[in-house]
Design a protein around this motif. Structure first.
Motif, PDB file in Angstrom:
ATOM      1  N   ALA A 188       6.619  12.696 -48.545  1.00  0.00           N
ATOM      2  CA  ALA A 188       5.674  13.115 -47.507  1.00  0.00           C
ATOM      3  C   ALA A 188       6.384  13.876 -46.399  1.00  0.00           C
ATOM      4  O   ALA A 188       5.890  14.914 -45.919  1.00  0.00           O
ATOM      5  N   ASP A 189       7.568  13.403 -45.998  1.00  0.00           N
ATOM      6  CA  ASP A 189       8.317  14.075 -44.934  1.00  0.00           C
ATOM      7  C   ASP A 189       8.775  15.462 -45.377  1.00  0.00           C
ATOM      8  O   ASP A 189       8.660  16.435 -44.613  1.00  0.00           O
ATOM      9  N   LYS A 190       9.282  15.569 -46.583  1.00  0.00           N
ATOM     10  CA  LYS A 190       9.765  16.864 -47.071  1.00  0.00           C
ATOM     11  C   LYS A 190       8.609  17.855 -47.219  1.00  0.00           C
ATOM     12  O   LYS A 190       8.734  19.029 -46.835  1.00  0.00           O
ATOM     13  N   ALA A 191       7.496  17.404 -47.801  1.00  0.00           N
ATOM     14  CA  ALA A 191       6.347  18.295 -47.974  1.00  0.00           C
ATOM     15  C   ALA A 191       5.823  18.785 -46.631  1.00  0.00           C
ATOM     16  O   ALA A 191       5.461  19.958 -46.474  1.00  0.00           O
ATOM     17  N   SER A 192       5.797  17.907 -45.648  1.00  0.00           N
ATOM     18  CA  SER A 192       5.314  18.272 -44.317  1.00  0.00           C
ATOM     19  C   SER A 192       6.259  19.269 -43.647  1.00  0.00           C
ATOM     20  O   SER A 192       5.810  20.261 -43.041  1.00  0.00           O
ATOM     21  N   LYS A 193       7.558  19.052 -43.758  1.00  0.00           N
ATOM     22  CA  LYS A 193       8.526  19.965 -43.147  1.00  0.00           C
ATOM     23  C   LYS A 193       8.497  21.338 -43.829  1.00  0.00           C
ATOM     24  O   LYS A 193       8.576  22.378 -43.156  1.00  0.00           O
ATOM     25  N   ASP A 194       8.395  21.336 -45.156  1.00  0.00           N
ATOM     26  CA  ASP A 194       8.313  22.611 -45.877  1.00  0.00           C
ATOM     27  C   ASP A 194       7.091  23.418 -45.439  1.00  0.00           C
ATOM     28  O   ASP A 194       7.165  24.642 -45.255  1.00  0.00           O
ATOM     29  N   LEU A 195       5.965  22.727 -45.280  1.00  0.00           N
ATOM     30  CA  LEU A 195       4.737  23.404 -44.880  1.00  0.00           C
ATOM     31  C   LEU A 195       4.835  23.948 -43.462  1.00  0.00           C
ATOM     32  O   LEU A 195       4.366  25.054 -43.169  1.00  0.00           O
ATOM     33  N   GLU A 196       5.464  23.209 -42.591  1.00  0.00           N
ATOM     34  CA  GLU A 196       5.622  23.658 -41.208  1.00  0.00           C
ATOM     35  C   GLU A 196       6.542  24.871 -41.135  1.00  0.00           C
ATOM     36  O   GLU A 196       6.273  25.819 -40.387  1.00  0.00           O
ATOM     37  N   GLN A 197       7.608  24.883 -41.918  1.00  0.00           N
ATOM     38  CA  GLN A 197       8.498  26.040 -41.959  1.00  0.00           C
ATOM     39  C   GLN A 197       7.775  27.271 -42.503  1.00  0.00           C
ATOM     40  O   GLN A 197       7.946  28.385 -41.990  1.00  0.00           O
ATOM     41  N   LEU A 198       6.970  27.055 -43.525  1.00  0.00           N
ATOM     42  CA  LEU A 198       6.199  28.155 -44.090  1.00  0.00           C
ATOM     43  C   LEU A 198       5.216  28.710 -43.070  1.00  0.00           C
ATOM     44  O   LEU A 198       5.043  29.933 -42.947  1.00  0.00           O
ATOM     45  N   ARG A 199       4.582  27.859 -42.332  1.00  0.00           N
ATOM     46  CA  ARG A 199       3.626  28.295 -41.311  1.00  0.00           C
ATOM     47  C   ARG A 199       4.319  29.122 -40.225  1.00  0.00           C
ATOM     48  O   ARG A 199       3.777  30.141 -39.761  1.00  0.00           O
ATOM     49  N   GLU A 200       5.503  28.722 -39.843  1.00  0.00           N
ATOM     50  CA  GLU A 200       6.251  29.466 -38.832  1.00  0.00           C
ATOM     51  C   GLU A 200       6.661  30.842 -39.347  1.00  0.00           C
ATOM     52  O   GLU A 200       6.631  31.831 -38.608  1.00  0.00           O
ATOM     53  N   VAL A 201       7.045  30.918 -40.618  1.00  0.00           N
ATOM     54  CA  VAL A 201       7.433  32.206 -41.197  1.00  0.00           C
ATOM     55  C   VAL A 201       6.234  33.145 -41.252  1.00  0.00           C
ATOM     56  O   VAL A 201       6.334  34.338 -40.931  1.00  0.00           O
ATOM     57  N   LEU A 202       5.077  32.637 -41.660  1.00  0.00           N
ATOM     58  CA  LEU A 202       3.883  33.475 -41.771  1.00  0.00           C
ATOM     59  C   LEU A 202       3.444  34.011 -40.413  1.00  0.00           C
ATOM     60  O   LEU A 202       2.920  35.130 -40.319  1.00  0.00           O
ATOM     61  N   LYS A 203       3.652  33.245 -39.375  1.00  0.00           N
ATOM     62  CA  LYS A 203       3.251  33.694 -38.037  1.00  0.00           C
ATOM     63  C   LYS A 203       4.032  34.929 -37.603  1.00  0.00           C
ATOM     64  O   LYS A 203       3.552  35.721 -36.799  1.00  0.00           O
ATOM     65  N   LYS A 204       5.224  35.101 -38.139  1.00  0.00           N
ATOM     66  CA  LYS A 204       6.042  36.253 -37.768  1.00  0.00           C
ATOM     67  C   LYS A 204       5.574  37.534 -38.438  1.00  0.00           C
ATOM     68  O   LYS A 204       5.911  38.628 -37.994  1.00  0.00           O
ATOM     69  N   PHE A 205       4.812  37.402 -39.517  1.00  0.00           N
ATOM     70  CA  PHE A 205       4.390  38.573 -40.268  1.00  0.00           C
ATOM     71  C   PHE A 205       2.918  38.924 -40.083  1.00  0.00           C
ATOM     72  O   PHE A 205       2.518  40.060 -40.254  1.00  0.00           O
ATOM     73  N   GLN A 206       2.104  37.957 -39.768  1.00  0.00           N
ATOM     74  CA  GLN A 206       0.681  38.231 -39.604  1.00  0.00           C
ATOM     75  C   GLN A 206       0.069  37.189 -38.678  1.00  0.00           C
ATOM     76  O   GLN A 206       0.553  36.068 -38.570  1.00  0.00           O
ATOM     77  N   SER A 207      -1.025  37.631 -38.038  1.00  0.00           N
ATOM     78  CA  SER A 207      -1.666  36.740 -37.071  1.00  0.00           C
ATOM     79  C   SER A 207      -2.543  35.697 -37.748  1.00  0.00           C
ATOM     80  O   SER A 207      -2.531  34.531 -37.397  1.00  0.00           O
ATOM     81  N   GLY A 208      -3.329  36.134 -38.738  1.00  0.00           N
ATOM     82  CA  GLY A 208      -4.206  35.193 -39.434  1.00  0.00           C
ATOM     83  C   GLY A 208      -3.534  34.627 -40.674  1.00  0.00           C
ATOM     84  O   GLY A 208      -3.279  35.346 -41.634  1.00  0.00           O
TER      85      GLY A 208
END
Length: 355
Positions: free
Chosen positions: A191-211
């Protein structure tokens, strides 16, 4: 005699006068007929033409028209030129039609793409973190994971328990508590790893697009359906906590492998399937909720110890699979108040321990 001549002369004069009057009348009639005939000719051939003149004029006009037609008669070269011109115009129109058809097809394709994107956006917004909408084609959907959860307890859990109690001579409660702690540790690590991976992915996407909702939802779905499980990263953390029990870890290998895969699939659900990890805390003599737990080998209103945790669709969500708990019975109670179903987990009759 004289009077006779006078009368005769008078008669002759009357007769002559009557003849003159008749001739005058006939001339007037002829004149009237001629005038009428002339009027008819005027109506037919024109105001200033007599019948013969009209016929002559008509014949003359016909001759002039014939001469005009003969003068304007197209030549073969002019007809061929006109045909060539028409053919060129047809080709130009055909090219225009092809261009318009291709343009129309492009618009239709673009419209379909926009509809697909709109549908994807709406679907992502509706289904994102919504466990009430299940993909029935997904073999790893929560209800299927609940079935595997029950099978894990029936099969690998039982093998691990028997290996610990028979090979290592561990006590029943110690074996059950150790297996429970091992599973809870695996679940929390996933659960911890899946949550951290998802949060990192969300941060990366924010750098490339707003939505990021649609893209993030797509990536979460792909991760959920992927068969790649970070087993080594998860089991590596087990060595730290359970290093002193190397033999027990070897006995529990099948249980660990199945638990890692199952817990990872539960952790990457959207939202994650939740295991009640609070069971590793002391629940001794706490009220035993039969809506959430089934009895292990002994009934009781209180909890002696938890054998297997409760599984929920999501945190604070609906129940997917009941847990297993051992009921507590006070030794001071009479045998009539006790409901003993066996003293140990080996060779004893047990309740149906699955939802």
């Amino acid at each position: 005699m004289g009077s006779c001549c006078c009368r005769r002369k008078s008669k002759d004069d009357s007769f002559e006068q009557l003849c003159k009057s008749s001739i005058a009348s006939d001339n007037e009639t002829i004149s009237t007929v001629d005038d009428q005939h002339a009027q008819d000719n005027i109506s037919t051939y024109g105001a200033t033409a007599t019948p013969k003149a009209g016929i002559a004029k008509k014949s003359s006009d016909k001759g002039k028209s014939s001469q005009k037609r003969n003068y304007e008669k197209p030549t073969l070269q002019s007809l061929e030129a006109e045909i060539t011109m028409l053919r060129n115009r047809i080709k130009e129109e055909e090219v225009k039609i092809l261009d318009l058809t291709a343009e129309r097809a492009g618009f239709i394709h673009e419209l379909d793409d926009l509809r697909t994107r709109l549908s994807s956006v709406i679907s992502a917004q509706v289904t994102d973190s919504n466990p009430n909408i299940a993909d029935l084609s997904d073999q790893n959907r929560p209800t299927k994971l609940a079935e595997r959860y029950s099978e894990l307890y029936d099969n690998q859990w039982t093998e691990c328990y028997e290996g610990l109690t028979k090979n290592l001579k561990w006590k029943e409660k110690d074996s059950i508590t150790w297996i429970l702690g091992l599973f809870i540790n695996i679940f929390q690590t996933c659960a911890d790893k899946a949550s951290k991976d998802l949060e990192q992915l969300r941060e990366v996407l924010k750098k490339f697009q707003s939505g990021t909702t649609e893209t993030l939802k797509t990536l979460k779905d792909k991760r959920k359906k992927s068969s790649v499980v970070p087993k080594d990263q998860i089991t590596a953390k087990l060595d730290g906590r359970f290093a002193e029990n190397k033999q027990a870890i070897d006995i529990a290998e099948k249980f660990i492998n199945e638990s890692v895969e199952l817990c990872w699939l539960m952790a990457v659900q959207d939202p994650p399937v939740h295991v009640d990890s609070s069971v590793d805390q002391d629940k001794y003599k706490q009220p035993l909720d039969t809506n959430l737990y089934k009895y292990y080998t002994q009934k009781g209103k209180l909890v002696d110890y938890v054998v297997w945790p409760v599984l929920f669709l999501k945190k604070d969500g609906p129940l997917l699979s009941k847990g297993i708990a051992q009921g507590f019975v006070d030794q001071m109670q009479s045998e009539d108040q006790q409901t003993m179903v066996g003293g140990s987990g080996e060779n004893t009759e047990t309740f149906d321990t699955h939802f």
